[in-house]
Design a protein around this motif. Structure first.
Motif, PDB file in Angstrom:
ATOM      1  N   GLY A  50       0.886  -1.342   0.064  1.00  0.00           N
ATOM      2  CA  GLY A  50       0.055   0.045  -0.016  1.00  0.00           C
ATOM      3  C   GLY A  50       0.942   1.211  -0.042  1.00  0.00           C
ATOM      4  N   PHE A  51       2.172   1.111   0.911  1.00  0.00           N
ATOM      5  CA  PHE A  51       3.123   2.417   0.777  1.00  0.00           C
ATOM      6  C   PHE A  51       3.369   2.698  -0.696  1.00  0.00           C
ATOM      7  CE2 PHE A  51       7.342   3.777   1.059  1.00  0.00           C
ATOM      8  CZ  PHE A  51       7.077   5.170   1.651  1.00  0.00           C
ATOM      9  N   ALA A  52       3.754   1.505  -1.223  1.00  0.00           N
ATOM     10  CA  ALA A  52       4.441   1.781  -2.624  1.00  0.00           C
ATOM     11  C   ALA A  52       3.397   2.537  -3.714  1.00  0.00           C
ATOM     12  CB  ALA A  52       4.713   0.405  -3.171  1.00  0.00           C
ATOM     13  N   LEU A  53       2.108   2.249  -3.382  1.00  0.00           N
ATOM     14  CA  LEU A  53       1.062   3.011  -4.182  1.00  0.00           C
ATOM     15  C   LEU A  53       0.813   4.406  -3.776  1.00  0.00           C
ATOM     16  CD1 LEU A  53      -1.704   0.124  -4.140  1.00  0.00           C
ATOM     17  CD2 LEU A  53      -0.256   0.737  -5.985  1.00  0.00           C
ATOM     18  N   VAL A  54       1.216   4.496  -2.476  1.00  0.00           N
ATOM     19  CA  VAL A  54       1.143   6.018  -2.040  1.00  0.00           C
ATOM     20  C   VAL A  54       2.134   6.763  -2.450  1.00  0.00           C
ATOM     21  CG1 VAL A  54       1.357   7.333   0.175  1.00  0.00           C
ATOM     22  CG2 VAL A  54      -0.077   5.245   0.543  1.00  0.00           C
ATOM     23  N   GLN A  55       3.138   6.101  -2.797  1.00  0.00           N
ATOM     24  CA  GLN A  55       4.406   6.870  -3.386  1.00  0.00           C
ATOM     25  C   GLN A  55       4.132   7.278  -4.877  1.00  0.00           C
ATOM     26  OE1 GLN A  55       8.117   4.504  -2.832  1.00  0.00           O
ATOM     27  NE2 GLN A  55       8.537   6.380  -1.525  1.00  0.00           N
ATOM     28  N   GLU A  56       3.129   6.917  -5.455  1.00  0.00           N
ATOM     29  CA  GLU A  56       2.823   7.454  -6.779  1.00  0.00           C
ATOM     30  C   GLU A  56       2.014   8.759  -6.500  1.00  0.00           C
ATOM     31  OE1 GLU A  56       0.049   4.781  -8.665  1.00  0.00           O
ATOM     32  OE2 GLU A  56       1.457   3.082  -8.378  1.00  0.00           O
ATOM     33  N   TYR A  57       1.777   9.354  -5.388  1.00  0.00           N
ATOM     34  CA  TYR A  57       0.972  10.530  -5.304  1.00  0.00           C
ATOM     35  C   TYR A  57       2.187  11.378  -4.288  1.00  0.00           C
ATOM     36  CZ  TYR A  57      -3.424   8.614  -6.956  1.00  0.00           C
ATOM     37  OH  TYR A  57      -4.448   8.201  -7.710  1.00  0.00           O
ATOM     38  N   PHE A  58       2.801  10.855  -3.504  1.00  0.00           N
ATOM     39  CA  PHE A  58       3.849  11.321  -2.768  1.00  0.00           C
ATOM     40  C   PHE A  58       5.182  10.519  -2.707  1.00  0.00           C
ATOM     41  CE2 PHE A  58      -0.349  12.183  -0.659  1.00  0.00           C
ATOM     42  CZ  PHE A  58      -0.293  13.422  -0.406  1.00  0.00           C
ATOM     43  N   PRO A  59       5.942  11.003  -3.849  1.00  0.00           N
ATOM     44  CA  PRO A  59       7.118  10.158  -4.044  1.00  0.00           C
ATOM     45  C   PRO A  59       8.071  10.426  -3.004  1.00  0.00           C
ATOM     46  CG  PRO A  59       6.236  11.739  -5.959  1.00  0.00           C
ATOM     47  CD  PRO A  59       5.462  12.164  -4.613  1.00  0.00           C
ATOM     48  N   GLN A  60       8.261  11.202  -2.247  1.00  0.00           N
ATOM     49  CA  GLN A  60       8.909  11.453  -0.892  1.00  0.00           C
ATOM     50  C   GLN A  60       8.484  10.857   0.310  1.00  0.00           C
ATOM     51  OE1 GLN A  60      12.142  12.717  -1.734  1.00  0.00           O
ATOM     52  NE2 GLN A  60      11.125  12.543  -3.834  1.00  0.00           N
ATOM     53  N   ALA A  61       7.531  10.450   0.266  1.00  0.00           N
ATOM     54  CA  ALA A  61       6.729   9.724   1.510  1.00  0.00           C
ATOM     55  C   ALA A  61       7.873   8.597   2.199  1.00  0.00           C
ATOM     56  CB  ALA A  61       5.609   9.002   1.204  1.00  0.00           C
ATOM     57  N   ARG A  62       7.699   8.587   3.542  1.00  0.00           N
ATOM     58  CA  ARG A  62       8.733   7.627   4.129  1.00  0.00           C
ATOM     59  C   ARG A  62       7.823   6.518   5.025  1.00  0.00           C
ATOM     60  NH1 ARG A  62      10.929  10.128   8.398  1.00  0.00           N
ATOM     61  NH2 ARG A  62       9.690  11.760   8.455  1.00  0.00           N
TER      62      ARG A  62
END
Length: 361
Positions: free
Chosen positions: A201-213
């Protein structure tokens, strides 16, 4: 007249710092602060002699013998016995023996049952479990979910919530989500917590927030598989496995995060959700077991189905993008967790102790 001066708590203690172990320790501390004498009979002490811990089967026998000796010695002098219980072998090796030793010593038993596998365990082992449960003066559970399980087996259980340590788990001033949102997972790395779905799920979030941790706090047998998954998804630069943290460290992690994700496939009333809400960090969780009786979808958390990384990602993204919605969930979450404050738990628990003593007397 019933008196309450000395309590024995039978349960695990950290390490490892699991939910029941932390609850056992905190309960002992809080009861002591109320002026009671508290004896903790630890079900997971270090092996003595130490080399026994390296010998399978034999080590279980040594621990059981030492445990029974401790029970017979320490339970003689208490007014009530509070047993922290779970399903499976933990029940047969620790909870059931404590119940029967207390019964033979004519001591009232308050059984504090927890664990998402209760119904499955009862269905398979009811013939062996029922006689021990009948010897308990009170059965306490932390959620309506488990209360309903006991009702199915024609036993009454009262709800006493888990204890929240307000001195550690409290909110900071309202945070503003930036371009580097911090997402956390704080469950042990075991199959039933399905941390793999949180990572996907986090990998999918990165599509919107590339700098997410993403920070994953916990240890367990799935660590290598999860690290391999992170490499496979190509997100290793944004994911940190921080290992097992102390209660103070985990509280700091909650306050530093923007969203906490829980992807368990079996659960009861997870402390991780309670602690996250207490720290003002909104939660996206699966809707299994007792979780829907702990929080309400779209009111104080976002609840989704199991093994659904897209739903997890959608929930996280909504919280990161919709400021008003996030603030509302945080505020509602603060109201939800008030029942876990010690002053409220103690008022309830004290009455059950006194009733158990009166019934046995």
């Amino acid at each position: 007249m019933s008196t309450l001066k000395r309590v024995a708590i039978v349960g695990p203690l950290p390490p490892p710092a699991g939910g029941m172990a932390n609850q056992t320790r905190k309960l002992g501390e809080f009861l002591t602060e109320e002026g009671l004498e508290v004896d903790i009979i630890q079900v997971n002490p270090a092996y003595f002699p130490a080399f026994i811990g390296k010998v399978p089967v034999i080590r279980a026998g040594f621990r059981l013998i030492q445990y029974l000796v401790s029970l017979k010695r320490q339970l003689k002098h208490v007014d009530v016995v509070h047993i922290m219980a779970n399903s499976g072998w933990s029940w047969h090796l620790f909870a059931a023996p404590a119940i029967w030793v207390a019964h033979r010593l004519n001591k009232p038993v308050v059984l504090n049952y927890r664990g998402g596998y209760a119904q499955t365990f009862f269905e398979k082992s009811w013939f062996w479990v029922k006689p021990s449960l009948r010897k308990c003066q009170k059965i306490l559970v932390p959620s309506a979910f488990l209360q309903q399980v006991f009702e199915q087996f024609e036993l009454h259980a009262d709800i006493v919530p888990n204890v929240l340590d307000q001195t550690k788990f409290y909110p900071m001033e309202q945070k503003v989500v930036n371009e580097q949102p911090h997402i956390i997972v704080t469950r042990n790395l075991e199959d039933i917590y399905d941390v793999a779905t949180a990572i996907k799920g986090f990998a999918l979030v990165q599509e919107y927030f590339p700098q997410a941790r993403l920070s994953v706090a916990g240890t367990g047998p799935e660590l290598n598989n999860l690290q391999a998954l992170v490499l496979q998804l190509g997100i290793e630069s944004q994911v940190t496995f921080v290992g097992r943290l102390s209660p103070n460290e985990i509280a700091d992690l909650y306050r530093a995060a923007d969203v906490m994700v829980n992807t368990s496939i079996v659960d009861n009333s997870p402390n991780s959700i309670i602690e996250s809400l207490a720290c003002g960090t909104p939660v996206v969780s699966t809707n299994v077991g007792g979780i829907p009786t702990l929080v309400t979808d779209q009111h104080d958390a976002i609840l989704v189905g199991i093994e659904n990384e897209q739903a997890i990602a959608d929930g996280v993204i909504k919280l990161l993008q919709d400021d008003a919605f996030r603030v509302t969930l945080i505020k509602n979450g603060q109201n939800t967790i008030s029942k876990f404050y010690w002053e409220n738990v103690w008022r309830n628990l004290q009455q059950h102790y006194l009733k158990a003593i009166a019934e046995k007397g």
